[in-house]
Design an enzyme around this catalytic site. Sequence first.
Site, PDB file in Angstrom:
ATOM      1  N   SER A  17       0.864  -1.175   0.000  1.00 18.04           N
ATOM      2  CA  SER A  17       0.000   0.000   0.000  1.00 18.04           C
ATOM      3  C   SER A  17       0.898   1.222   0.000  1.00 18.04           C
ATOM      4  O   SER A  17       2.060   1.149   0.420  1.00 18.04           O
ATOM      5  CB  SER A  17      -0.877   0.001   1.261  1.00 18.04           C
ATOM      6  N   TYR A  25      -1.955   0.485  10.716  1.00 15.96           N
ATOM      7  CA  TYR A  25      -1.971  -0.010   9.336  1.00 15.96           C
ATOM      8  C   TYR A  25      -0.676   0.360   8.619  1.00 15.96           C
ATOM      9  O   TYR A  25      -0.102  -0.449   7.886  1.00 15.96           O
ATOM     10  CB  TYR A  25      -3.181   0.575   8.609  1.00 15.96           C
TER      11      TYR A  25
END
Length: 251
Positions: A136, A149
């Site tokens: 990501s 995250y």
Amino acid sequence: MSTRTAVITGASSGIGAATARKLAEAGFHVVLTARRADRLEALAKELAAAGHSAAAHVLDVTDRAAVDAFAASLPRCDVLVDNAGGALGTEPVAAADPADWRAMYEVNVIGVLNVTQALLPALTASGDGTIVIMSSTAGLATYEGGGGYVAAKHGSHVIAETLRLELNGTPVRVIEIAPGMVRTEEFAVTRFRGDADRAAAVYQGVAEPLTAEDIADTVSWAVTRPSHVNIDLLVVRPRAQASNYKVHREQ
């Protein structure tokens, strides 16, 4: 030569399901893995009805014994797409729940480790293996409220970098795909613990966030490059997003 096999984790929805469809269209036998049997079976039936080759296997990537048993059951593996992942919560570091951080680390980091280790012998034995790690842009830059995250995706990013060094000289490529803002049916809803309104607000005013199909196109393109070509890291964002925290929103 037998049909090449691609294993996709987290294939029950979103980017994983879209990637399975694209790789099936590219001629791979796709092995669909995720925790939800009903969704996997439905996707396998959809692909079979379209004339593609697919098999569904229920799998929790954080369960090492189950991952090892799954790997032992496969006759071959040419491509592994480490896609299973996810985010939980948007609390600042000072208020975050360690259980959320642990859960994110388990799936985004340990899950990638488990499946990659278990399938690496088969990928190497194929003589032309490819590992795709779905990281990501959170694995490349920080933002407020994303600490857990971001930490987990930094972990998956580092796995890709390290693997590429360690596998140099072997017949296995390591590709990292780092998506930015992607609108899927579940990612943001899960992150906001089922609050659909807060999830929708993430994309408020953004004319065209990326879709799961956009990322699947990217994966399929990278995987189908000639064997001597390795796409080390490919960052994919919508035009409206310049960074994790700079997004153009129309009024």
